[in-house]
Every structure is written in structure tokens, then in C-alpha cells.
Design a protein around this motif. Sequence first.
Motif, short mmCIF file in Angstrom:
data_model
loop_
_atom_site.label_atom_id
_atom_site.label_comp_id
_atom_site.label_asym_id
_atom_site.label_seq_id
_atom_site.Cartn_x
_atom_site.Cartn_y
_atom_site.Cartn_z
N LEU A 217 0.84 -1.20 0.00
CA LEU A 217 0.00 0.00 0.00
C LEU A 217 0.88 1.26 0.00
O LEU A 217 0.65 2.20 -0.77
N ILE A 221 0.99 4.05 -2.82
CA ILE A 221 0.64 5.45 -2.52
C ILE A 221 1.76 6.37 -3.02
O ILE A 221 1.52 7.37 -3.70
N GLY A 235 -2.85 9.16 -8.68
CA GLY A 235 -3.50 8.91 -7.39
C GLY A 235 -4.68 9.83 -7.14
O GLY A 235 -5.44 9.63 -6.20
N GLN A 238 -10.28 8.67 -9.17
CA GLN A 238 -11.07 7.81 -8.29
C GLN A 238 -10.85 6.33 -8.57
O GLN A 238 -10.85 5.52 -7.65
N LYS A 241 -7.85 5.50 -6.68
CA LYS A 241 -8.10 5.62 -5.23
C LYS A 241 -8.88 4.43 -4.68
O LYS A 241 -8.58 3.92 -3.61
N HIS A 242 -9.90 4.05 -5.44
CA HIS A 242 -10.78 3.01 -4.90
C HIS A 242 -10.09 1.66 -4.84
O HIS A 242 -10.36 0.86 -3.93
N LEU A 244 -7.04 1.22 -4.03
CA LEU A 244 -6.21 1.23 -2.83
C LEU A 244 -7.06 1.31 -1.56
O LEU A 244 -6.70 0.73 -0.53
N ALA A 245 -8.19 2.00 -1.64
CA ALA A 245 -9.09 2.05 -0.48
C ALA A 245 -9.59 0.64 -0.14
O ALA A 245 -9.72 0.28 1.03
N ASP A 246 -9.86 -0.14 -1.16
CA ASP A 246 -10.33 -1.51 -0.91
C ASP A 246 -9.28 -2.32 -0.15
O ASP A 246 -9.62 -3.14 0.71
N ALA A 248 -7.09 -1.01 1.89
CA ALA A 248 -7.07 -0.47 3.26
C ALA A 248 -8.20 -1.06 4.10
O ALA A 248 -8.01 -1.37 5.28
N VAL A 249 -9.38 -1.22 3.51
CA VAL A 249 -10.52 -1.78 4.25
C VAL A 249 -10.18 -3.21 4.68
O VAL A 249 -10.36 -3.57 5.85
N GLU A 252 -7.56 -3.10 7.51
CA GLU A 252 -8.08 -2.63 8.79
C GLU A 252 -8.86 -3.72 9.51
O GLU A 252 -8.77 -3.87 10.72
N PHE A 253 -9.66 -4.47 8.75
CA PHE A 253 -10.52 -5.47 9.38
C PHE A 253 -9.81 -6.80 9.63
O PHE A 253 -10.32 -7.64 10.34
N LYS A 255 -6.77 -6.70 11.02
CA LYS A 255 -5.94 -6.46 12.22
C LYS A 255 -6.55 -6.99 13.51
O LYS A 255 -5.87 -7.70 14.26
#
Lengths: 350, 381
Positions: A217, A221, A235, A238, A241-242, A244-246, A248-249, A252-253, A255
Motif C-alpha cells: 500500500l 501510494i 492517485g 477515483q 483511489k478506490h 487502494l481504499a479496498d 485499506a478496508v 483494517e478489518f 488487524k
Amino acid sequence: MDFTYTQDQKSFRDAVRAAFMVEATPDVVREGWEHASGVAPALEALIAEQGLTALSVPEVFGGLGLSDTDWALLTQEFGYYAVPDALLTTSYPAACLIRELPDAANRQQAWLPALSEGRLSVAVGHPLSPLVGDADSADLLLLWHEDEVHAVWRADVDITPVASVDPSRRLCRVSWNPSSASRVADAGAGRELWQRLADRMALAIAGEQLGLTQRVLDLAIDYTAQRKQFGKPIGSFQAVKHLLADVAVKGEFAKPVFNRAAYALEHGHPNAGAYVSHARLACGDAAWLAARNGIQVHGAIGYTWECDLQIFMKRIWALESAWGDAAYHKARVADWVLADGAAGPGVTFA
Amino acid sequence: MDLNYTPAQQAFRAQVRAWMRENVPGELPDYDTWEGFEAHRAWERKLGDSGWGMVTWPEALGGRGCDLIEWLIFEEEYYAAGAPLRLNQNGIFLLGPTLMEFGTDAQKARFLPRMARCDDMWAQAWSEPGAGSDMAAIRTTAYRDGNHYVINGQKTWSTRARWADWIFGLFRTEQGSQRHHGLSYLLVPLDLPGITVRPIRQLNGLAGFAEIFFDEVRVPVDNRLGDEGEGWAVAMATAGFERGLMLRSPARYQATARRLAALYHAHPDAARRDPALRDRVAAALAATEAYALSTYRTVSQLQAGGRIGPEASTSKIFWSELDLALHEAALAILGKEAELDTPEARRWMEGFMFAQAGPIYAGSNEIQRNIIAERMLGLPR
């Protein structure tokens, strides 16, 4: 009820991170590819200098006597810097296996202080991962035989290297003859020892996968913030961005799932194995998507040997099925969540 | 790290469980009908009178002084008991915490105890015909006239506004201001002269939301939450609670997960015919657990002094997609029965339809991905 790490745990992580940042650069990882062990010698020395080899060794044998939640932040750093597995296996799962051996005070006395000081490297062989990682560079091999634990020196086994897509990994076919002299735990004790060892290996990999997710990631970035097309950094688009956002989601979950698994393993929770498998699936999914979307946003440069992205992608691909493939981990998760009373409000920490 | 409940927390759980066992009503009619609204309001009043309206608020304000772990325990026992959906959820979970953070003592005392008993039923009023995902495009004005704001314009997609007594939302108080500048956060009673509420039927046929028209509506300045012109920051706090923590507690999905597991076991033929089904159900159940773990982690971080940041957007994407996954798996098990108006299939289909809204409300998931990319990952705008 507290999911946070202690200040000591975070400080130790920061120190290891600072050392890896300087000493475990992509160039150093690449240098390791030219060595038989897959590891640059300087990096090998660094692990002992940082006290990592002492971490799981009990205090009576000169170590720190720490456990899985202490390792949880560190394995992520191993992943983030793509530090070769050999260095992690000895210090963490193998050291724990040795310290848990029953009635083995003499062997522990012989091995653990040396391991703690970085003078003994250990490889581990088990049917979940039949090719033994780093057998050709290890001093000592701990091998599964019908649930028994056997300890053999490298000189006493035949080793055939098998190349991996990840040039840092050194997988080996090992031929050896079990004997009563090599047996260090019988099948009765061994079954549980091996299960914990396999869970610990899987948990360590899950941590590496989290770290690898973050690294890819970060690379993506950095790249998409400076690479311009249509007169703008890519970057800012959209569609990029999306992707990379996917990632990140998913990261996060994964962890908290990983944190819970480490805690359960450390405290001998009856569901620890299923929790570890859940962590492996969640962290593995995050890492896999990071690799896929990571190369996508890099475009053609990501498909080159020169681009450092390959170091992390190949580790992700290689670890995907190590110490339990998806079928193994999914089956353990399904057996847990589909059991009577396993789903519902209030069951999480029951 | 310590993933155990304290004895006090376990005792609290037992206390909630006992009260719920005694008091939870049977299934109520849908709260988007008059009959259902009244029944749910009576239930909210009972909760409020017993101190269970919103457990995290101080006792003096109608709560119980609980911390967030206790709130999660309360939610778990609430859903485990099969208690009704919270009629006033936008009030207690979104406006409530925002009032706690930005409200004056007088505002807290005025609004929170009544909210806890559902004496005041609250609806959100953010969206406008020209301001959906682009919320900063709000045009409804509130010009200052002495000690009043005078509101003109239109809000829409206001959930349960048909039944609500009050709304909270953003209004343009500075004439000619642009984007997120010059907005103020106002609390508006719906019975004021000049307000027209027009119900809108939702996908399930019921009037679950409404549009609201304002024609020279006079609202006292005391009804402003936060400073004049600073409404955007206050609204972002509300959005953080909405996306990141309170609106969708994990227990709600765990209750669905429990029903999904039961449905799966009741239809062994479905899994035999589609070998992928077991994997799909197990993945949805495991993701539900991941959501619960993540919420406990968020709460741990808040209790350690952290704040809800842009990672709230990852949560919103996760719970909305989780709700879809749970319901899609159920429909796959039901197969040909899924479209039928049988009691079992209807409940899953209604949940499935509501799950369609999840990735849209509370800021569409595409907007959440932009927020994650720009504020969490630092990608250029």
C-alpha cells in the motif's frame, strides 16, 4: 477488555522498525538472493543484535520469555521489510517449540542459550508444509514423524533444494531416518506441540501478511502520488483511489482478527486454532488484494524486475499457502462458525 | 491486550439479560406504519423509564453512566433477546453523541432525557435534491433575524421524518457562502408553521422516509448546535458516529448471522446442491465476527484516549457489505422460495432490500472510498 498493545510492546516494535528501515532495505533483500541462505549476512547478525533471537527464550536460559502478543507487532515488521523467514522461524515458532518440549531440560540447556545468542538456527518440518524452509542453512532440524518430535542435525539428513518463486525463500526436501535417539517428544505430547507449532507458524505468516499489505500500500501510494498522466498524479483519479481504499478496508478489518488470534494462542484458548485460521484467511485476503491492486496501479513498471514491488508481491504469493492452504484454514473456520451456538450476539469473547 | 470481561461487566450483562427476558415484547408491526410506530414508541418509553434508553449517557440525562464496552454488552444482550429495532436510532446514536460533544449544558438537559424516552422522536435532515453525496452543496438557507433563524428550502431522504417530532441538519446561515463554509447545525421542531412533511414510499412499499419543505420557518438561535458557521465540523462528528461506531453495532449483524446459521442447518439439501454455499455462509459468519472484533478494538482505542478518524469510513464499507453478504447467502439457501411471500422468505427478502440501502446511506461507499484514499492514505485530491 482492551485491544491495545502496551507502550513497551510498541516501543520495541519502533526500535525493530528503525533498525529494519536502515538495514533491511530492498537492496539488502536482493543481496540475500545471491547467497546460499537467501539472507544477507549483515541482516542475519542484525536479528541477534536487536535481541529478537532472545525474545521467546525463557529467562532461565538467558532470554526474555515473551510470547505471541509480544511477537504480534514484530511479525508485521518482518513482513513490511520482507525479512526472510529463516530469521523469524528460529526466533519465534521454533524457539517456542523447544521451550515447550517436556522433560527436555538438557536439550533446552544445550540449545536455548545458543539460540538466544544467535548461534543456533533451527528449521521445522511438518506435513502442513512438507518442504522444510531453510533446512540447508539451519544447524538443527525439528521434524515431524507420526506426531513425534525429532531433532536432527543438518549433517545427518539429505537435503535437496526446491526453488520458490520468491528468491528469498529456501525450501528443501529433507530425507532422514527417524530413530529413538532423534526422538525428543513422543506422539502423545507431540500432537499438541505440533498443533501449537503449526498455529504459531500460521500466525507469524498472518502477521507478515499484514505487514506486506501495508508495504505494498505504501509503495502504491508513493508511486501514484508522483506518477502523472493527463497532467495530474494518477492517485487523484477515483478509479485508482478506490483500488487502494479496498486494500485499506481489508487490512483494517484483518488487524483485530489477527490480534485476537495472537491473544488466544498465548492464553491457550480452546478456539485458538480456528482464530488463527481466521486471521490467516483475513490477512491473506488483504495481502493478496494488495498485490493484485498494487501492481495494477504501478502499471508496466510494476511488471519489471527492477521495481521493488516484486519483492513484496512474491512473498505474498509464496506465503498464501504456506503452513496451511486455504482449504485447511477455511475448513477450520467453517467448523468453528457453523458449530452450534457459535454465531450470535455476545459470543465473541465467550 | 486483555480480551476478557471484568466481573463487573459480566454482572452488567446478567442484569441486562434478566431485564430483557422480563420485558422484551413479541414481534411488533413494522415501525414504518402508524401502528408499528406507536408500538415501538411505547417500547422506547419503557426502555427509557428503566434507564436503558441510552446507557452511555449520565444518569442525570436519562442514561446509566455506562462506558462503551458496557454499551456493546448492552447491544449484544438487546439483540440476543430479539428486542425491536431502535425507533429513535438516529437520535440516540447520532445526534446524542454529537450533543454530548458540542451541546451546551442547557441543550443537553433539554434534549437528551426526552430523547432517551422517545418523548422526542428525531430524524436527520442532511440531503437535499441537489445535495446527496455532495453534501457541501446544501442550499437550504437559514437567515438570521434577531434571536431567530428563518429557514427556506427543502430537505429529502429524511428517515422516519413522517413520525418524527424534531429534525437535526445543516443549513446555510451565511448568505452567499460556498461549500462547507457558512453552514450551521440546527435542531428544528417539525410542528413549526411553514413546515410541510411529505412521505416517500420506499422499496418495501412503506413510507420510511420523507421530504421536508421549509417556508419562512422561524427557529430560535438557541437551537443551534455548535458555533454559527461551524456546522460542518459538528456534522462530521455525527458522520463519524454514524459510519464508525454507534449506528450499526455488531450485535445487529450477529443476530442476522445466528439466523443465517440456523437457516443453513435447516436446509442441508441446499449445501449438497451447491458446494460453494458452505464456504459462503462460513465467510459471512466469520466476517460478522471480524466486525465485532473491530468494534471492540475501536472502543479500546477510544477508551485509551483516541478519536474516531477517517478509518470510520472503512467501517461503514465493511458493515454495509457484510449486511449484503449475510442476506445474499440466505437468499441463495432459500433458492426458489426466496421470492415468495412466506414468513421465512419475506423476512430475509425485507432484510435483503434494506441491505441494498446500506452502501448508499450514511455517505455512499464510493464517497467513503474517496475519504479513505484522501484522508487515511494521503492520496492527492
